[in-house]
Scaffold this motif. Structure first.
Motif, short mmCIF file in Angstrom:
data_model
loop_
_atom_site.label_atom_id
_atom_site.label_comp_id
_atom_site.label_asym_id
_atom_site.label_seq_id
_atom_site.Cartn_x
_atom_site.Cartn_y
_atom_site.Cartn_z
N LEU A 88 0.86 -1.19 0.00
CA LEU A 88 0.00 0.00 0.00
C LEU A 88 0.90 1.24 0.00
CD1 LEU A 88 -3.26 0.50 1.14
CD2 LEU A 88 -1.86 1.56 2.88
N MET A 89 0.72 2.11 -0.98
CA MET A 89 1.52 3.33 -1.02
C MET A 89 0.85 4.37 -0.11
SD MET A 89 3.76 2.17 -3.01
CE MET A 89 4.79 3.56 -2.59
N THR A 90 1.61 4.88 0.84
CA THR A 90 1.05 5.85 1.78
C THR A 90 2.18 6.63 2.46
OG1 THR A 90 -0.02 6.06 3.96
CG2 THR A 90 0.88 3.90 3.44
N PRO A 91 1.96 7.94 2.72
CA PRO A 91 3.00 8.69 3.44
C PRO A 91 3.14 8.23 4.88
CG PRO A 91 1.05 10.06 3.09
CD PRO A 91 0.83 8.79 2.33
N GLN A 92 2.26 7.31 5.31
CA GLN A 92 2.32 6.81 6.69
C GLN A 92 3.12 5.50 6.76
OE1 GLN A 92 -1.62 6.69 8.40
NE2 GLN A 92 -2.22 8.60 7.41
N GLY A 93 3.65 5.03 5.63
CA GLY A 93 4.34 3.74 5.60
C GLY A 93 5.81 3.84 5.98
N CYS A 114 -2.60 2.17 -5.09
CA CYS A 114 -2.36 3.61 -5.13
C CYS A 114 -3.59 4.35 -4.61
CB CYS A 114 -2.10 4.07 -6.56
SG CYS A 114 -0.70 3.26 -7.33
N GLY A 115 -3.37 5.20 -3.64
CA GLY A 115 -4.47 6.00 -3.10
C GLY A 115 -4.56 7.35 -3.79
N ARG A 116 -5.62 8.07 -3.49
CA ARG A 116 -5.85 9.44 -3.98
C ARG A 116 -6.60 10.19 -2.89
NH1 ARG A 116 -3.89 12.36 -8.44
NH2 ARG A 116 -2.35 10.87 -9.11
N TYR A 117 -6.88 11.45 -3.10
CA TYR A 117 -7.71 12.26 -2.19
C TYR A 117 -7.14 12.25 -0.76
CZ TYR A 117 -10.49 10.85 -6.22
OH TYR A 117 -10.88 10.55 -7.49
N GLU A 118 -8.01 11.98 0.22
CA GLU A 118 -7.55 11.97 1.62
C GLU A 118 -6.86 10.66 1.98
OE1 GLU A 118 -7.19 14.15 4.13
OE2 GLU A 118 -7.73 15.55 2.53
N GLY A 119 -6.89 9.71 1.04
CA GLY A 119 -6.30 8.40 1.34
C GLY A 119 -7.36 7.32 1.31
N TYR A 120 -7.10 6.21 2.02
CA TYR A 120 -7.94 5.03 1.93
C TYR A 120 -8.87 4.89 3.13
CZ TYR A 120 -3.60 3.75 -0.51
OH TYR A 120 -2.49 3.75 -1.30
N ASP A 121 -10.01 4.25 2.90
CA ASP A 121 -10.79 3.71 4.01
C ASP A 121 -9.83 2.80 4.80
OD1 ASP A 121 -14.04 2.56 4.48
OD2 ASP A 121 -12.34 1.49 5.34
N ILE A 132 4.29 1.35 2.27
CA ILE A 132 5.54 2.01 1.90
C ILE A 132 5.30 3.48 1.63
CG2 ILE A 132 7.29 2.18 0.07
CD1 ILE A 132 7.37 -0.79 -0.08
N SER A 133 6.23 4.29 2.16
CA SER A 133 6.22 5.73 1.88
C SER A 133 7.47 6.07 1.10
CB SER A 133 6.23 6.52 3.19
OG SER A 133 6.52 7.88 2.93
N LEU A 134 7.33 7.03 0.19
CA LEU A 134 8.51 7.46 -0.56
C LEU A 134 9.33 8.46 0.23
CD1 LEU A 134 8.96 6.32 -3.31
CD2 LEU A 134 8.29 8.50 -4.28
N GLY A 135 8.73 9.17 1.14
CA GLY A 135 9.45 10.19 1.89
C GLY A 135 8.49 10.97 2.74
N ASP A 136 9.04 11.83 3.56
CA ASP A 136 8.22 12.59 4.50
C ASP A 136 7.64 13.84 3.84
OD1 ASP A 136 8.63 10.69 6.39
OD2 ASP A 136 10.28 11.74 7.37
N TYR A 137 6.81 13.61 2.86
CA TYR A 137 6.06 14.66 2.18
C TYR A 137 4.81 13.99 1.61
CZ TYR A 137 8.99 12.38 -1.27
OH TYR A 137 9.64 11.43 -2.00
N VAL A 138 3.86 14.81 1.17
CA VAL A 138 2.61 14.22 0.68
C VAL A 138 2.44 14.49 -0.81
CG1 VAL A 138 0.09 14.24 0.92
CG2 VAL A 138 1.54 14.39 2.95
N LEU A 139 2.27 13.41 -1.56
CA LEU A 139 2.00 13.50 -3.00
C LEU A 139 0.49 13.54 -3.20
CD1 LEU A 139 4.43 10.63 -3.97
CD2 LEU A 139 4.81 13.05 -4.45
N THR A 140 0.07 13.93 -4.41
CA THR A 140 -1.36 13.97 -4.71
C THR A 140 -1.95 12.57 -4.79
OG1 THR A 140 -0.70 15.78 -6.12
CG2 THR A 140 -2.98 15.11 -6.26
N GLY A 141 -1.12 11.62 -5.23
CA GLY A 141 -1.61 10.25 -5.35
C GLY A 141 -0.47 9.26 -5.25
N GLY A 142 -0.81 7.98 -5.15
CA GLY A 142 0.21 6.95 -4.99
C GLY A 142 0.93 6.56 -6.27
N GLU A 143 0.48 7.09 -7.44
CA GLU A 143 1.01 6.61 -8.71
C GLU A 143 2.50 6.91 -8.88
OE1 GLU A 143 -1.86 8.15 -8.32
OE2 GLU A 143 -3.29 6.61 -8.94
#
Ligand code: SAM
Length: 248
Positions: A88-93, A114-121, A132-143
């Motif tokens: 699951l791609m998420t800035p919380q990973g 890949c999530g979008r908007y506020e994230g996932y249920d 998994i997170s790519l880094g300590d920042y927030v992207l618009t989506g997981g793509e």
């Protein structure tokens, strides 16, 4: 069967250029890897192909619904009996790094959400083996994050990068940054390639590269040194550079 990645997204078209280009494109054509970006809307059941909804409790933004992800993961697992790891791609990973890329390259199959908007249920998280997170920042989506993961992981799959020595020496492969590279011309506007690289003495070149790699890591990323595989003398050199005692 080749190393397979299935990506679940509402923007599959974002992946076309990236997956067809360069080494990834060649590896796909050769059948070394199979990467599919699936439109999550395929697993919706309503007329509008809805993949998001308002958050319970109110608040800004939409939330990705659980049902399409659940149906899609179930279908993809049934379609291919090989074990697969769901990510699951998420800035919380957990922060993505080389060790994670290596570990994932040894799997047979990945499914990336890949999530979008506020994230996932929150229940979507239960489908995943890891986040998994790519880094300590927030992207618009997981793509974009998924593309980075696919690129970093698939280049470690045997055969994808023609000369495997090049991935063995890459930055982070051994806890160090890679040594500097030069190509022709030997001199450009007064900037010369170090003489040692022009002399053709293989052992000396290897020693120079190793030393440069340590110096570069000590200067730019001293935080990596604790996990690097260094001899006692190399560690002394690195520590002197970090303390600013070594002029190189
Ligand atoms: N509200 C969420 C939060 O604070 O954790 C962020 C949602 S973000 C705008 C939308 C989606 O982008 C996420 O669900 C995730 O899939 C992706 N994303 C954003 N930043 C990311 C990052 N640093 N690493 C991986 N995925 C990321």
């Amino acid at each position: 069967m080749s190393f397979t990645v299935d990506i679940l997204t509402i923007f599959p078209e974002m992946f076309d250029a990236v997956l067809d280009a360069s080494l990834t494109g060649k590896a796909r054509k050769k059948g070394l890897i199979a990467v599919h970006a699936h439109n999550l809307r395929r697993w919706t059941e309503d007329r509008h192909q809805t993949t998001d909804d308002y958050p319970y409790g109110g608040g800004a933004g939409m939330v990705m619904k659980v049902e399409p992800f659940h149906r899609a993961v179930t279908d993809l697992k049934q379609a291919d009996p090989r074990p697969c790891r769901v990510i699951l791609m998420t800035p919380q990973g957990a922060l993505f790094d080389h060790a994670t890329a290596e570990r994932l390259s040894k799997e047979e199959r990945l499914v990336i959400l890949c999530g979008r908007y506020e994230g996932y249920d929150e229940r979507v998280r239960l489908l995943a083996d890891e986040e998994i997170s790519l880094g300590d920042y927030v992207l618009t989506g997981g793509e974009l994050a998924a593309m980075v993961v696919v690129d970093a992981v698939t280049r470690l799959v045997p055969g994808v990068v023609g000369d495997e020595a090049s991935t063995r020496h890459d930055s982070h492969a051994h806890g160090l940054l890679e040594h500097p590279h030069y190509t022709r011309p030997a001199e450009y506007e007064g900037m010369r390639v170090p003489d040692i690289l022009l002399e053709g003495h293989h052992a000396k070149i290897e020693a120079w590269r190793r030393r440069e790699s340590i110096i570069r890591t000590a200067r730019r990323r001293p935080d990596l040194l604790a996990g690097a595989d260094l001899t006692d003398n190399e560690r002394v050199l690195a520590e002197r550079i970090v303390r600013g005692e070594e002029r190189t």
